[in-house]
Scaffold this motif. Sequence first.
Motif, PDB file in Angstrom:
ATOM      1  N   ARG A  23       0.879  -1.161   0.000  1.00 46.27           N
ATOM      2  CA  ARG A  23       0.000   0.000   0.000  1.00 46.27           C
ATOM      3  C   ARG A  23       0.923   1.220   0.000  1.00 46.27           C
ATOM      4  O   ARG A  23       1.705   1.407   0.937  1.00 46.27           O
ATOM      5  N   VAL A  34       3.577   1.980   2.918  1.00 43.25           N
ATOM      6  CA  VAL A  34       3.197   2.120   4.334  1.00 43.25           C
ATOM      7  C   VAL A  34       3.044   0.732   4.953  1.00 43.25           C
ATOM      8  O   VAL A  34       3.337   0.535   6.131  1.00 43.25           O
ATOM      9  N   SER A  35       2.621  -0.231   4.123  1.00 41.33           N
ATOM     10  CA  SER A  35       2.524  -1.610   4.609  1.00 41.33           C
ATOM     11  C   SER A  35       2.434  -2.542   3.404  1.00 41.33           C
ATOM     12  O   SER A  35       2.185  -2.110   2.287  1.00 41.33           O
ATOM     13  N   ALA A  38       1.029  -8.530   4.423  1.00 39.37           N
ATOM     14  CA  ALA A  38       1.095  -9.191   5.735  1.00 39.37           C
ATOM     15  C   ALA A  38       0.515  -8.296   6.820  1.00 39.37           C
ATOM     16  O   ALA A  38      -0.006  -8.792   7.819  1.00 39.37           O
ATOM     17  N   GLY A  39       0.596  -7.000   6.643  1.00 42.20           N
ATOM     18  CA  GLY A  39       0.040  -6.061   7.617  1.00 42.20           C
ATOM     19  C   GLY A  39       1.079  -5.553   8.604  1.00 42.20           C
ATOM     20  O   GLY A  39       2.104  -6.200   8.844  1.00 42.20           O
ATOM     21  N   ILE A  40       0.781  -4.402   9.180  1.00 38.01           N
ATOM     22  CA  ILE A  40       1.743  -3.717  10.047  1.00 38.01           C
ATOM     23  C   ILE A  40       2.117  -4.574  11.258  1.00 38.01           C
ATOM     24  O   ILE A  40       3.282  -4.614  11.663  1.00 38.01           O
ATOM     25  N   LEU A  41       1.140  -5.280  11.834  1.00 36.82           N
ATOM     26  CA  LEU A  41       1.449  -6.067  13.039  1.00 36.82           C
ATOM     27  C   LEU A  41       2.408  -7.212  12.722  1.00 36.82           C
ATOM     28  O   LEU A  41       3.336  -7.484  13.487  1.00 36.82           O
ATOM     29  N   ALA A  42       2.200  -7.874  11.600  1.00 35.20           N
ATOM     30  CA  ALA A  42       3.094  -8.975  11.212  1.00 35.20           C
ATOM     31  C   ALA A  42       4.482  -8.435  10.861  1.00 35.20           C
ATOM     32  O   ALA A  42       5.506  -9.063  11.176  1.00 35.20           O
ATOM     33  N   LEU A 231       5.857   2.498  14.288  1.00 32.05           N
ATOM     34  CA  LEU A 231       5.499   1.798  15.522  1.00 32.05           C
ATOM     35  C   LEU A 231       6.758   1.331  16.271  1.00 32.05           C
ATOM     36  O   LEU A 231       6.861   1.473  17.492  1.00 32.05           O
ATOM     37  N   ARG A 296      -7.443   0.565  25.953  1.00 31.94           N
ATOM     38  CA  ARG A 296      -6.874   0.179  24.657  1.00 31.94           C
ATOM     39  C   ARG A 296      -6.889   1.301  23.629  1.00 31.94           C
ATOM     40  O   ARG A 296      -6.367   1.148  22.532  1.00 31.94           O
ATOM     41  N   ALA A 297      -7.519   2.437  23.951  1.00 26.36           N
ATOM     42  CA  ALA A 297      -7.647   3.507  22.947  1.00 26.36           C
ATOM     43  C   ALA A 297      -6.334   4.263  22.808  1.00 26.36           C
ATOM     44  O   ALA A 297      -5.830   4.801  23.789  1.00 26.36           O
ATOM     45  N   PRO A 298      -5.765   4.323  21.601  1.00 24.87           N
ATOM     46  CA  PRO A 298      -4.541   5.099  21.418  1.00 24.87           C
ATOM     47  C   PRO A 298      -4.830   6.598  21.429  1.00 24.87           C
ATOM     48  O   PRO A 298      -5.902   7.027  21.028  1.00 24.87           O
ATOM     49  N   ARG A 300      -3.465  10.101  19.771  1.00 16.99           N
ATOM     50  CA  ARG A 300      -2.691  10.464  18.573  1.00 16.99           C
ATOM     51  C   ARG A 300      -2.031  11.825  18.761  1.00 16.99           C
ATOM     52  O   ARG A 300      -2.381  12.579  19.664  1.00 16.99           O
ATOM     53  N   SER A 319       0.426   5.648  19.430  1.00 16.88           N
ATOM     54  CA  SER A 319      -0.133   4.504  18.722  1.00 16.88           C
ATOM     55  C   SER A 319      -0.404   3.398  19.741  1.00 16.88           C
ATOM     56  O   SER A 319      -0.433   3.647  20.936  1.00 16.88           O
ATOM     57  N   PHE A 320      -0.585   2.223  19.226  1.00 19.15           N
ATOM     58  CA  PHE A 320      -0.847   1.064  20.065  1.00 19.15           C
ATOM     59  C   PHE A 320       0.368   0.155  19.981  1.00 19.15           C
ATOM     60  O   PHE A 320       0.757  -0.253  18.884  1.00 19.15           O
TER      61      PHE A 320
END
Lengths: 369, 124
Positions: A23, A34-35, A38-42, A231, A296-298, A300, A319-320
């Motif tokens: 992306r 940006v990613s 697999a996604g940002i977490l992976a 992150l 859990r709310a980040p 910004r 962020s989280f």
Amino acid sequence: MTESSDALHVSPLDALHRALGARMVGFAGYAMPVSYPAGILAEHRACREEAALFDVSHMGQAELRGAEAAPALARLVPGDVIGLAPGRQRYTLLTNAAGGILDDLMVARLAEDRLFLIVNAARKVADFAHITAHMPPSVTLTEQPGRALLAFQGPKALARLAPLAPALATLRFMAVAECAIAGIPCLVSRSGYTGEDGVEISLPATATEGLARTLLALPGVLPAGLGARDLLRLEAGLCLYGQDIDETTTPVAAGLAWTIAKRRREIWDFPGGAVIRAEWQAGPTRRRVGLRLEGRAPARAGAAILADGREIGRVTSGSFSPTLNAPIAMGYVAAAFAKPGTALAVSVRERALPATVTALPFIPHHYAS
Amino acid sequence: MAEIRYTKDHEWVRRDGDTLTIGITDHAQTALGDLVFIELPEPGREVAAGEACAVVESVKAASDVYAPLAGTIAAVNGAIVEDPALVNRAPEGEGWFFRLTQANPDDFAALLDEPAYRALVATL
């Protein structure tokens, strides 16, 4: 819209990013990933547990050459450039007369008369003009638009690289070497922006896709984009220029006074030295801190930081954290509230979420020795 | 038999009899990326069409989720608050957001049908 995307510069890895399904976003005038699918977490996990490859070719690279290069650059930064040994790299700041930060940068000493600079993409035009304007005629700054920059980061990064570049095994943290990787001549530093061990690799743009494909074929390696990078650096407590530091923040308020070399602290002979000296001695009125939020709310960038319902600062990055499974942030607070353990709150969607001042980094760095 | 409609804000609305179930589309969860936090409306809240009534946060940014049509929140899916990634895994199934009792039964038909929504996504 088409015009602005047409106007974006592209990385030498643009075709590879698109082939990998990245992306893409505009960042500092460049179309960058940006990613990936697999996604940002992976991608984040790969960097914390195995190894991840980042394209950071948008960053500015330049060589500063001349017998007077080190003393001339030293006049613009608070770091000890003169004492920087060949083969070593240092993180430093370009400061202005008001003590603000024009940019943060890496300076590597390749030889007595050769420095190599890596600066932020959004600042490179201004930085290089500023540096050039302050160099004596005997010192020349040469931009390196034909070079790309890869960051290969993670606890397994060096082990994965070893068969391709045996010489890197002995490269120490913040050391730099001209070294071949898979036969490609590279300038490699043992450093990064993730808090993990790893290297940053400057190399000819034309060779970049080949090396990137080679690295991505190594076991456990994922391509990672700017989302994961942001992150990772936030968890590592590292500043992002334009967000956590800028011309309105001083090295002292930003918690970067450690970049002011001891010998420079005796004579304060760099731009803004007098202002920074006064702040260093009296203590800053505000300080950059880490915050850990309940729930859990980040929060910004821009969110108000509150003490007893009163605004005492603003979040600059938030962020989280997947590592902590909790929202984290950095921001500036009035100095009286900067002590770790201080109970504050952050305003998120008009609600005051409890937050605690936390020592940075949020998670320990895992740099090489 | 359930019917599904969509909004230009990438929500889906499934009608089973009198109950409307609302969530975000697969396109939306892909665009948002990994979700880490979700806030849902209180059951019993009356919402207007287009009113922001839920928040999703990915590791990148926060986004609002809107009420596709006017009504009263009848139920919410606590499972996605506990595990926001459920929305990434099953956006149009187990990852639903809330149920709504609609104020005006004619509103549903005014939403986008599947071909219209697919055409919208194709332009993005």
